[in-house]
Design a protein around this motif. Sequence first.
Motif, PDB file in Angstrom:
ATOM      1  N   VAL A 182      50.361  69.514  68.814  1.00  0.00           N
ATOM      2  CA  VAL A 182      50.458  69.756  67.374  1.00  0.00           C
ATOM      3  C   VAL A 182      49.219  70.536  66.964  1.00  0.00           C
ATOM      4  CG1 VAL A 182      50.728  68.699  65.103  1.00  0.00           C
ATOM      5  CG2 VAL A 182      51.670  67.553  67.121  1.00  0.00           C
ATOM      6  N   THR A 183      49.389  71.745  66.469  1.00  0.00           N
ATOM      7  CA  THR A 183      48.249  72.588  66.116  1.00  0.00           C
ATOM      8  C   THR A 183      47.603  72.123  64.818  1.00  0.00           C
ATOM      9  OG1 THR A 183      49.521  74.165  64.794  1.00  0.00           O
ATOM     10  CG2 THR A 183      49.419  74.563  67.184  1.00  0.00           C
ATOM     11  N   ASP A 186      49.847  72.947  62.049  1.00  0.00           N
ATOM     12  CA  ASP A 186      50.914  71.957  61.940  1.00  0.00           C
ATOM     13  C   ASP A 186      50.429  70.697  61.234  1.00  0.00           C
ATOM     14  OD1 ASP A 186      52.725  73.582  63.315  1.00  0.00           O
ATOM     15  OD2 ASP A 186      52.184  72.739  65.265  1.00  0.00           O
ATOM     16  N   ARG A 187      49.227  70.252  61.602  1.00  0.00           N
ATOM     17  CA  ARG A 187      48.684  69.029  60.996  1.00  0.00           C
ATOM     18  C   ARG A 187      48.421  69.222  59.509  1.00  0.00           C
ATOM     19  NH1 ARG A 187      46.975  64.940  61.244  1.00  0.00           N
ATOM     20  NH2 ARG A 187      44.975  64.591  62.246  1.00  0.00           N
ATOM     21  N   ASP A 190      51.631  69.021  57.797  1.00  0.00           N
ATOM     22  CA  ASP A 190      52.008  67.617  57.642  1.00  0.00           C
ATOM     23  C   ASP A 190      51.383  67.021  56.389  1.00  0.00           C
ATOM     24  OD1 ASP A 190      53.501  67.623  59.965  1.00  0.00           O
ATOM     25  OD2 ASP A 190      52.014  66.571  61.172  1.00  0.00           O
ATOM     26  N   ARG A 216      52.312  60.274  65.006  1.00  0.00           N
ATOM     27  CA  ARG A 216      51.925  61.456  64.227  1.00  0.00           C
ATOM     28  C   ARG A 216      51.902  61.145  62.737  1.00  0.00           C
ATOM     29  NH1 ARG A 216      54.765  67.440  64.883  1.00  0.00           N
ATOM     30  NH2 ARG A 216      53.795  68.474  63.079  1.00  0.00           N
TER      31      ARG A 216
END
Length: 305
Positions: A182-183, A186-187, A190, A216
């Motif tokens: 998870v880059t 991406d985080r 989120d 996650r």
Amino acid sequence: MLQGETGAVGVADATVTRTVLAAMDGGGDRTAVAARGRELGRARFAEAVPAAARGLRWHGVRGGDVGAIHLADPCDLALAVHAVGAAGAVPAPLPPGASAAELAVMMNEAGARFLLTGEETAARSMAAADDSYVRQVFAFGDVPGTTPFDRLLETGAGQGEAPSPDPLRDAALRLTGPREDVTHADRLADLYRLGGAVALGEDDVLVCCGADVPVRTWVGLIDLCLVQGAAFAGVPEPGARDLLEALLRYEATAVVVGPAKLRALAFDHGAVSMPGVQVLVAGEPSPEAAHACRSRHGWTVSPLC
């Protein structure tokens, strides 16, 4: 939503840890994370993360190394994830309840070279480390045969600066079963997504049990509270009664549950005199359970995502 972080962290270097640390400015001693009567303050978090990152690098952790994290306490988990990230390594959080055999498979799948564990989880995770590529173990609390996490804070300057990751390409989190990187981008996405589901402020407390959500999401909810100035209260035990007790103890304004726990809160317990609580369901909420929560407790119920 995420307030103010773009002014302190540029888009080109917007890692999730830099974004979280930027949000700590002016946080003082307000509680960031709590569990089992223990509290981690925002000022303590802001000081400990970069210090521990320097300590990890002094102990040989290098950019791109993967650190397995097997912790049940959310205070320790928050410190571990961001200290590993700030050191330029990749945190790989593992389910706290997994067996030693399962953990060994996950550590090997993640390619972990070092481990962060705690008193509650060490028996299983250290046994798993013997069957993995892990060569160093750091621990919260008194765990024989490990380097105490507190010693990392006293190490001083690390061996050079941590590499600056590419937010679009480099991993900020490694998941297992199956393996997924998870880059940072991406985080951060989120965090925006979770922030769209629940708006939190300095007076809010969000309660959640890690067993009710994927790893996650568990890490993302902690980060959401850190960024938005709210407090995160973790519930280590999986029972609905434990969650209710935590909700009352911390005077929570929001709670995250799975569909099964929503039904338990709705039908298996008496009315709770705390109207106005936001209940976010990680999954598809039962209409009957949602209606019962509204009518019996005065709570609003909606999907988390």
